[in-house]
Design a protein around this motif. Structure first.
Motif, PDB file in Angstrom:
ATOM      1  N   SER A  85      -3.344  -1.024  -5.349  1.00  0.00           N
ATOM      2  CA  SER A  85      -2.520  -0.368  -4.341  1.00  0.00           C
ATOM      3  C   SER A  85      -1.073  -0.830  -4.411  1.00  0.00           C
ATOM      4  O   SER A  85      -0.198  -0.226  -3.804  1.00  0.00           O
ATOM      5  CB  SER A  85      -3.099  -0.574  -2.945  1.00  0.00           C
ATOM      6  OG  SER A  85      -3.207  -1.940  -2.684  1.00  0.00           O
ATOM      7  N   LYS A 120       0.805  -1.210   0.000  1.00  0.00           N
ATOM      8  CA  LYS A 120       0.000   0.000   0.000  1.00  0.00           C
ATOM      9  C   LYS A 120       0.845   1.271   0.000  1.00  0.00           C
ATOM     10  O   LYS A 120       2.058   1.214   0.163  1.00  0.00           O
ATOM     11  CB  LYS A 120      -0.930   0.008   1.218  1.00  0.00           C
ATOM     12  CG  LYS A 120      -0.185  -0.059   2.546  1.00  0.00           C
ATOM     13  CD  LYS A 120      -1.169   0.010   3.705  1.00  0.00           C
ATOM     14  CE  LYS A 120      -0.459   0.200   5.019  1.00  0.00           C
ATOM     15  NZ  LYS A 120      -0.047  -1.008   5.694  1.00  0.00           N
ATOM     16  N   GLU A 145      -8.563  -4.098  -5.849  1.00  0.00           N
ATOM     17  CA  GLU A 145      -8.037  -2.956  -5.091  1.00  0.00           C
ATOM     18  C   GLU A 145      -6.622  -3.220  -4.625  1.00  0.00           C
ATOM     19  O   GLU A 145      -5.773  -2.329  -4.619  1.00  0.00           O
ATOM     20  CB  GLU A 145      -8.923  -2.680  -3.870  1.00  0.00           C
ATOM     21  CG  GLU A 145     -10.129  -1.831  -4.214  1.00  0.00           C
ATOM     22  CD  GLU A 145     -11.194  -1.895  -3.131  1.00  0.00           C
ATOM     23  OE1 GLU A 145     -10.886  -2.318  -1.988  1.00  0.00           O
ATOM     24  OE2 GLU A 145     -12.344  -1.532  -3.443  1.00  0.00           O
ATOM     25  N   ARG A 146      -6.389  -4.479  -4.247  1.00  0.00           N
ATOM     26  CA  ARG A 146      -5.054  -4.820  -3.777  1.00  0.00           C
ATOM     27  C   ARG A 146      -4.031  -4.671  -4.906  1.00  0.00           C
ATOM     28  O   ARG A 146      -2.926  -4.194  -4.695  1.00  0.00           O
ATOM     29  CB  ARG A 146      -5.053  -6.239  -3.213  1.00  0.00           C
ATOM     30  CG  ARG A 146      -4.209  -6.340  -1.974  1.00  0.00           C
ATOM     31  CD  ARG A 146      -4.346  -7.682  -1.304  1.00  0.00           C
ATOM     32  NE  ARG A 146      -5.623  -7.838  -0.633  1.00  0.00           N
ATOM     33  CZ  ARG A 146      -6.329  -8.954  -0.649  1.00  0.00           C
ATOM     34  NH1 ARG A 146      -5.909 -10.003  -1.317  1.00  0.00           N
ATOM     35  NH2 ARG A 146      -7.451  -9.020   0.007  1.00  0.00           N
TER      36      ARG A 146
END
Lengths: 142, 295
Positions: free
Chosen positions: B41, A14, B37-38
């Protein structure tokens, strides 16, 4: 208004942090590097340690635990590529402490049969170091 | 004609199957989103990583590094096979396993031995059934891969490549093209292909930034290459996870559709059978009444 640089801390999982800051201080292999606006383009390897950014006329400081990685500076943009990174307020102290105990335990086990477990020991040492840094950084929160 | 009770039973059983497949479809749909989404990101890191790599490569002309060197002889290669832990996802796993087997076969024809690293229960089970013993196997990571998992896979390959035990490494996985499409793909992990380090000529400004390196460009490269391989593995794991849910959603959607169609057909024959039974009954009563009247 002081000149700022854009600091981005990213991990494979992230984006940890992105903000306009006035100074980035990062742990490099042989010391620390402080980066101010208008810094020359730079690429450096980071060691596991504490990284901090200053902003708001250097009044505010934020601390991060980073587990090693790379840092690139280019045109007032600092990108930190960390394997793992955590803001001081987001560190789970209990978990880190627990993980540290586990790592220490495994370390002593591995010491008894050093020959076959060289790589494991290295990985374990790295885990241990990472836990220690997290705990250390966690104490920085005010 | 099948009797009424049997048809009813089948309808009920198909209905409960449909309930399950529909639920699985919905669960998969929700999970695709998270998996996507992972991937998203992880993108900033991957982009920045390639950028740094290219910057460094420009300064280390004719860069030499164990992970860049092709070995002269090709005797043993490693294939990382990424499948899922669970089934009911269409051709998702069989595609991967077929490609893996083809790869092993074609390498064997060239006199090259292949070691397999199996990720996912499906690969482990299948390979064992085929009498291929994986050198390493990972389970329960296919659903939510972490960078640590990727690192552990990558570091064993890197170690063996540097030690000269293996001469190439490939990874076979499903690339996530979109929600409805997955494409099985083979990618070369090692040796690292030099073209990833070449930049497209910078457009516009001919001025290149002069970078400083600390401690030195060579040592940055030395650190960077293993991490680069790790991110490749991580990316493949995540693409595979997203693909798995995509494939399962498609498979479960068609299963649900088929079940609905089957229920329609069964209900129709149920009604026909019921109607036929009633008609027979009426005919019997009418026949009986007529017989009474005549008497």
């Amino acid at each position: 208004m002081a000149r700022t640089l854009l600091c981005e801390i990213v991990t494979p999982e992230k984006i940890v942090y992105t903000n306009e800051v006035e100074m980035v201080i990062a742990p490099t292999l042989d010391g620390e590097v402080g980066i101010l606006p208008l810094h020359a383009p730079l690429v450096t390897v980071l060691r596991p340690g504490e990284l901090r950014v200053r902003y708001n006329d250097n009044k505010d400081v934020e601390w991060f635990a980073v587990s090693g990685g790379y840092l690139q500076v280019h045109q007032d943009k600092v990108i930190v590529l960390a394997d793992a990174a955590e803001h001081s307020s987001r560190i789970d102290v209990d978990r880190a402490r627990h993980a540290k105990e586990l790592a220490e335990q495994r370390m002593t086990e591995l010491k008894e049969r050093p020959a076959e477990a060289r790589e494991d020991a290295d990985a374990c040492q790295a885990d241990l170091k990472w836990c220690e840094i997290q705990l250390q950084v966690a104490e920085r929160r005010s | 004609m099948a009797n009424l009770r049997d048809i009813k039973k089948r309808i009920v059983s198909v209905q409960s199957t449909r309930q399950i497949t529909r639920t699985m479809e919905m669960v998969a749909t929700a999970k695709i989103k998270k998996a996507q989404e992972r991937i998203e990101s992880a993108r900033p890191y991957a982009f920045a990583m390639v950028e740094v790599l290219q910057n460094v490569a420009r300064y280390v002309q004719g860069a030499s590094h164990p992970l860049l060197e092709e070995h002269d002889a090709r005797e043993r290669v490693v294939v990382v096979t990424i499948t899922s832990d669970r089934g009911l996802c269409g051709a998702f796993n069989s595609n991967i396993l077929r490609i893996t087997e083809n790869l092993i076969r074609s390498e064997a024809e060239a006199g090259v031995e292949t070691d397999v690293i199996a990720v996912g229960k499906k690969a482990i089970g299948y390979l064992r059934y085929r009498g291929i013993e994986p050198v390493a196997s990972y389970r329960d990571i296919a659903d939510k891969p972490t960078f640590t998992d990727a690192r552990s896979i990558a570091s064993s390959i890197i170690g063996r490549y540097t030690a000269g035990e293996i001469d190439a490494a490939y990874i076979v996985f499903n690339r996530f093209k979109n929600v409805a499409e997955q494409k099985p793909e083979t990618y070369q992990l090692l040796p690292v292909e030099r073209r990833v380090m070449e930049t497209e000529e910078e457009q516009g400004s001919g001025v290149r930034a002069e970078y400083l390196f600390e401690p030195s460009a060579e040592s940055v490269l030395e650190h960077l290459l293993p991490t680069y391989v790790e991110t490749l593995v991580y990316r493949a794991l995540m693409e595979s996870a997203a693909s798995e849910h995509g494939a399962r959603r498609t498979a479960m959607k068609s299963a649900t559709d088929n079940a609905s169609e089957m229920i329609t057909t069964l209900t129709r024959s149920y009604n026909r059978a019921r109607q036929a039974a009633i008609t027979t009954e009426i005919a019997e009563i009418v026949g009986g009444a007529a017989a009474l009247e005549e008497a």
